[in-house]
Enzyme design. Structure first.
Site, mmCIF file in Angstrom:
data_model
loop_
_atom_site.group_PDB
_atom_site.id
_atom_site.type_symbol
_atom_site.label_atom_id
_atom_site.label_comp_id
_atom_site.label_asym_id
_atom_site.label_seq_id
_atom_site.Cartn_x
_atom_site.Cartn_y
_atom_site.Cartn_z
ATOM 1 N N ALA A 63 32.823 36.193 56.565
ATOM 2 C CA ALA A 63 32.158 35.402 55.528
ATOM 3 C C ALA A 63 32.874 34.065 55.378
ATOM 4 O O ALA A 63 33.990 33.886 55.870
ATOM 5 C CB ALA A 63 32.180 36.162 54.217
ATOM 6 N N GLY A 102 31.294 40.267 58.179
ATOM 7 C CA GLY A 102 29.919 39.858 58.451
ATOM 8 C C GLY A 102 29.705 39.537 59.920
ATOM 9 O O GLY A 102 28.596 39.693 60.444
ATOM 10 N N GLU A 105 29.030 42.716 61.518
ATOM 11 C CA GLU A 105 27.711 43.186 61.064
ATOM 12 C C GLU A 105 26.584 42.475 61.828
ATOM 13 O O GLU A 105 25.578 43.087 62.171
ATOM 14 C CB GLU A 105 27.577 42.981 59.546
ATOM 15 C CG GLU A 105 28.456 43.973 58.766
ATOM 16 C CD GLU A 105 28.383 43.756 57.262
ATOM 17 O OE1 GLU A 105 28.703 42.624 56.839
ATOM 18 O OE2 GLU A 105 28.021 44.682 56.532
ATOM 19 N N GLU A 125 36.688 44.266 54.855
ATOM 20 C CA GLU A 125 36.298 44.014 53.459
ATOM 21 C C GLU A 125 37.078 44.849 52.449
ATOM 22 O O GLU A 125 37.390 44.386 51.352
ATOM 23 C CB GLU A 125 34.798 44.273 53.263
ATOM 24 C CG GLU A 125 33.904 43.191 53.836
ATOM 25 C CD GLU A 125 33.594 43.380 55.304
ATOM 26 O OE1 GLU A 125 34.256 44.191 55.979
ATOM 27 O OE2 GLU A 125 32.674 42.690 55.789
#
Ligand SMILES: NC(=O)c1ccc[n+]([C@@H]2O[C@H](COP(=O)([O-])OP(=O)(O)OC[C@H]3O[C@@H](n4cnc5c(N)ncnc54)[C@H](O)[C@@H]3O)[C@@H](O)[C@H]2O)c1
Length: 700
Positions: A63, A102, A105, A125
Site C-alpha cells: 500500500a 496489496g 494480493e 499487514e
C-alpha cells in the site's frame, strides 16, 4: 493514460508496467492506472495474454503509506483485483524484489505468477495491526491450503521465491531476465486461457480443511501464546476460517468487516505509529539530509569482550573489513572463538551457508597491535567500563587514527564529552551504544557529544543502517535514554517486592501486559552484578541521591548474579534459562520487608503495571524536556527495539498518550505522595496534562 502505469505489446503478449518509484506502492494513481492499462490490454486483439510487472527495483511492494489513515479514494484495490481476475485473457504477474501486502494480493488476482529467484512475497499487514484487506485472506488459502496461509498471514513473514514455488504461490522461478522469462511463460500459457486459474473459484486446496475444526482451534491456541495480547493475528485466523467455511463473496465481505474493525483499533494505531516513528528517528533537524557523509570502508573495534565481538560481527555481516584489537592473546582467542561459534550456530540452523560464514570470518581480523587501527575509517571502543581506561584508549586513538576517522565509544554510562576531551579532535568523537547481544539487538543509541560534528552524526546514523540497526540519536546524560528510564522501572519493581510482591508476580503482571520479559528475569539475563558494581561505585559520591531497594545487593553478596550463576532473582537448572521461583529469594525479600518495618500486603497487577510503566513515562518526559531525546517517538523506538516493549502498545510515550496524560499525571502525583521524591512529576508531564495535550502534540 496514467503516467505511473503503462501498456505496450510485445508479439502476442501485452505488458502492463507499474512505474511508481521507489517501490511501486499502490497509490490511487496506480490503482486507476492499472484498471486503465488492463482495459487497454483486454481490448487489444493482438494480445493473447497479459503480464503485470514492476519497473525499477521491485514489483508492487504494498500500500502507499502516504494514504494511511485517510479515506481511500476510488478505485479500491478489490476492484482492481477483480478486474484482473475476471479478465478473459490469462494475466501473469512477473515478480522481482518484493510483492508485499496489496502487491501480493494483486499477484493473487492474476492467473499465474512467475518470479526471479531473489524475489520475496508476503502479507505483512498483521505487523501493522490489520490484515490483508483485498482478498489476501480468501485467495491465499485457496492457493496453498489453510495451514500454510495461516503461517504467512498470522506472522507477516516473507517467503523467498524458491519456497514460494514449492508452496505453489509461484508457478515458475525465472532465471536471467524477468521480462523475457515472463514473456516466454505467457506465450506458453496463453492457449490454456484462464480455466481453473481464478482463485476465487478454486476449492481443491481447502476442501480438506473444511471438516478440520481442530486445525483452527490448535492454531488459535498457538497464536495466543506467540502473539500475546495482539489482536490482529487472531482476527486473521477468523478471516482465513471464513475462506474455508463461506462462499468466496461472503468470505470477502467478512474479511472487509474485520479489516474495518482493525484499521481503526488502538493496536493498529500503535503499530502504525511504531512503523512511522522508526523512519522518523533517522531524521535529525539540525543535520539536514544533504549533510556530507564520510566514507566507511574499514573499521576497528577495541576490546573483544561481550560487546566488542558482537560489534565486529555487525561489520563482518555488512561486508566491511574490521580489525579487532585486544591487549591479551587469550582474550583475543576467546573473543574470536565466540564469534566463530555464533556464526556456526547460525549455519547449523540453516540461516547462513558455510561459504558466507567463512567470508564474514575472513573480514574479521584479530590483533594485539593497536597500531593496526591506522587504516580504519571508524574505530569503536568497547573496553572495560572505566573512565581511566577509556581515556587512555582515546588518547592512543587520537595519536594513531588517520585524520577524519570517526572515534566511537560503546560506553553505557560514562560521559562521552569527557572521553572526547582527551583527544585533539572532539568533533570526531561520538557514542555508539549497542545493546547486548550486539550481533542480535536492533537498537543502536547514537550519542551526540557537545562537540560532535554534524557530518560525524550523519555518517554514524547511516552506518547504523548499514549495520542493519535501528539508529536513534540521543544526548549525553547518565544512562542515555534507554537505561536512564529502565533504572526508574527496575527500581520500582524492587520496591514492589518490599511492599508485598514477589519477583514472579511482578514479572508475570508485566509479561501479561505485553512486555517480552519481566524486570527480574531481564536482570538475571543481563547479570545482576552489572548494576551492583555501578551502585557500589556511586554510593560514595552520591549517598542520598539514589534511594533504591537493597534486596538486589543482598542477592549479589550471595553471588546470585543471574543466569550465568544459575541463581539470581530466580533459580535455574543447569543448562536451562527457564526462571524458577526460589524459596531462598522469597525468604530474602520477606526479611527485607521486616527489616524496614513494612507490613507486606497484596498488590494488584494493575498497580504493578502503573508503578513500573509510569516510571518510564515520567522519566521519558524529563528526557524530552532536557532535549536528550529528539521526540517522543524516538523514545518509543528505543523501547520497542531495545527493551521488549509490546509493539502493539506503541512504546511508553505513545501508550501514555492513549491512557490520557491527565490520568497518568494523577497516578504519578499519587506515587509522589506515597513513594517519595523520585516520583516528582516531570514538569512537561504536568504541563501537558493540565493543558489536555499529548506527548504527540509536543514540538520541543
Ligand atoms: N555487556 C553489556 O550488556 C553492555 C551493553 C552495552 C554497552 N556495554 C559497554 O560496552 C563496553 C564493553 O563491555 P563488555 O561487556 O563487552 O565488557 P567485557 O569485559 O566483556 O570486555 C571488555 C574487553 O576489553 C578488553 N580490553 C580492556 N582494555 C583494553 C585495551 N586497552 N585495549 C584493548 N582491549 C582492552 C578486555 O580484555 C575485554 O576483553 C563497556 O563500556 C560497557 O559499558 C556493555
Amino acid at each position: 493514460m496514467s503516467p505511473v502505469v503503462r501498456y505496450e505489446r510485445r508479439g502476442a503478449v501485452g505488458i502492463v508496467t507499474v512505474d511508481n518509484p521507489p517501490v511501486n506502492a499502490l497509490s490511487q494513481a496506480v490503482r486507476q492506472g492499472l484498471i486503465e492499462a488492463l482495459g487497454q490490454g483486454l481490448g487489444d486483439d493482438g494480445a493473447q495474454a497479459l503480464i503485470v510487472i514492476g519497473a525499477g527495483r521491485t514489483f508492487i511492494a504494498g500500500a502507499d503509506i502516504k494514504e494511511f489513515g485517510k479515506p481511500l479514494a476510488a478505485p479500491d484495490l478489490n476492484l482492481v483485483i477483480s478486474t484482473i481476475e475476471d479478465a478473459g485473457k490469462p494475466v501473469v504477474a512477473a515478480i522481482h524484489g518484493t510483492a508485499l501486502g496489496g502487491g501480493l494480493e494483486v499477484a493473487l488476482g492474476c492467473h499465474y505468477r512467475v518470479a526471479l529467484g531473489s524475489a520475496q512475497v508476503g502479507l505483512p499487514e498483521v505487523k501493522l495491526g490489520i490484515l490483508p484487506g483485498a482478498g489476501g485472506t480468501q485467495r491465499l488459502p485457496r492457493l496453498i491450503g489453510a495451514k500454510a496461509a495461516l503461517d504467512m498471514i498470522t506472522t507477516g513473514d516473507f517467503v523467498r521465491a524458491p519456497q514460494a514455488n514449492a508452496l505453489g504461490i509461484i508457478d515458475a522461478v525465472v532465471d536471467g531476465d524477468l521480462l523475457e522469462g515472463a514473456l516466454r511463460f505467457a506465450a506458453e500459457v496463453a492457449p490454456r486461457g484462464t480455466a481453473g486459474r481464478r482463485l476465487s473459484e478454486r476449492d481443491d486446496k481447502i476442501a480438506g480443511d473444511r471438516g478440520n475444526a481442530a486445525l483452527f482451534a490448535e492454531y488459535r491456541a498457538q497464536v495466543k501464546k506467540r502473539a500475546r495480547g495482539q489482536v490482529s493475528p487472531l482476527r486473521s485466523i477468523d478471516a482465513v476460517e471464513a475462506a474455508i467455511t463461506l462462499p468466496f463473496a461472503e468470505g470477502l465481505a467478512r474479511e472487509r468487516a474485520i479489516f474495518s474493525e482493525l484499521v481503526t483499533s488502538p493496536q493498529a494505531r500503535a503499530l502504525i505509529h511504531a512503523f512511522f516513528a522508526e523512519r522518523e528517528a533517522m531524521s535529525v533537524p539540525d543535520v539536514p539530509g544533504d549533510t556530507p557523509v564520510r566514507a566507511i570502508k574499514s573499521a576497528a573495534v577495541i576490546g573483544a569482550g561481550t560487546m566488542g565481538g558482537g560489534i565486529a560481527m555487525n561489520f563482518g555481516n555488512a561486508g566491511i573489513p574490521v580489525t579487532l584489537v585486544e591487549t591479551a592473546a587469550d582474550a583475543l582467542e576467546r573473543g574470536l572463538g565466540i564469534i566463530r561459534g555464533n556464526y556456526a550456530a547460525t549455519v547449523a540452523k540453516g540461516r547462513l551457508d558455510q561459504a558466507a560464514m567463512e567470508k564474514r570470518m575472513a573480514l574479521i581480523r584479530g590483533t594485539l597491535d593497536i597500531g593496526a587501527i591506522r587504516a580504519a575509517d571508524v574505530v569503536v571502543e568497547a573496553v572495560f567500563e572505566e573512565m581511566a581506561i577509556k581515556k587512555e584508549v582515546f588518547a592512543k586513538l587520537d595519536r594513531l587514527a588517520k585524520p577524519g576517522a570517526i572515534l566511537a565509544t560503546n560506553t553505557s554510562t560514562l560521559d562521552v564529552d569527557a572521553i572526547a576531551a582527551v583527544t585533539a579532535r572532539p568533533q570526531d568523537v561520538i557514542g555508539t551504544h549497542f545493546f547486548s547481544p550486539a550481533n542480535v539487538m536492533r537498537l543502536l543509541e547514537i550519542v551526540r557529544g557537545e562537540k560532535t560534528g554534524k557530518d560525524v552524526i550523519a555518517t554514524t546514523m547511516r552506518l547504523g543502517k548499514t549495520l542493519a540497526k535501528v539508529p536513534v540519536l540521543v544526548g549525553v546524560c547518565d544512562g542515555f535514554v534507554g537505561n536512564r528510564m529502565i533504572f526508574q522501572y527496575s527500581r520500582e519493581a524492587e520496591f514492589l517486592l518490599e511492599e508485598g510482591a514477589l519477583p514472579a508476580q511482578v514479572d508475570k503482571a508485566l509479561q501479561d501486559w505485553g512486555m517480552a520479559m519481566g524486570p527480574f528475569a531481564m536482570s538475571d539475563m543481563a547479570g545482576n552484578d552489572v548494576s551492583w558494581r555501578i551502585r557500589r561505585g556511586q554510593a560514595a559520591s552520591r549517598p542520598n541521591d539514589r534511594r533504591y531497594s537493597h534486596i538486589a545487593d543482598r542477592l549479589c553478596e550471595q553471588g546470585r548474579f543471574g543466569q550465568k550463576a544459575n541463581a539470581g532473582w530466580y533459580r535455574y537448572e543447569k543448562g536451562s534459562r527457564a526462571p524458577l521461583p526460589d524459596p531462598e529469594v522469597e525468604k530474602l525479600v520477606v526479611a527485607e520487608s521486616a527489616r524496614l518495618g513494612i507490613k507486606r500486603q497484596a498488590i494488584a497487577d494493575e498497580e504493578i503495571v502503573k508503578r513500573t510503566i509510569y516510571g518510564l513515562v515520567n522519566e521519558g518526559a524529563r528526557i524530552l524536556e532536557e532535549g536528550i531525546a529528539q521526540r517522543p517517538g524516538d523514545i518509543d523506538v528505543i523501547y520497542l527495539t531495545g527493551y521488549g516493549f509490546p509493539a502493539w502498545r506503541g512504546g511508553p510515550m505513545f501508550y501514555a498518550d492513549t491512557v490520557g496524560l491527565d490520568k497518568v499525571y494523577a497516578d504519578v502525583r499519587r506515587f509522589h505522595e506515597t513513594q517519595g521524591y523520585f516520583w516528582k512529576p516531570a514538569p512537561l508531564l504536568e504541563r501537558l496534562a493540565r493543558e489536555g495535550k499529548r506527548f504527540a502534540d509536543w514540538k520541543g
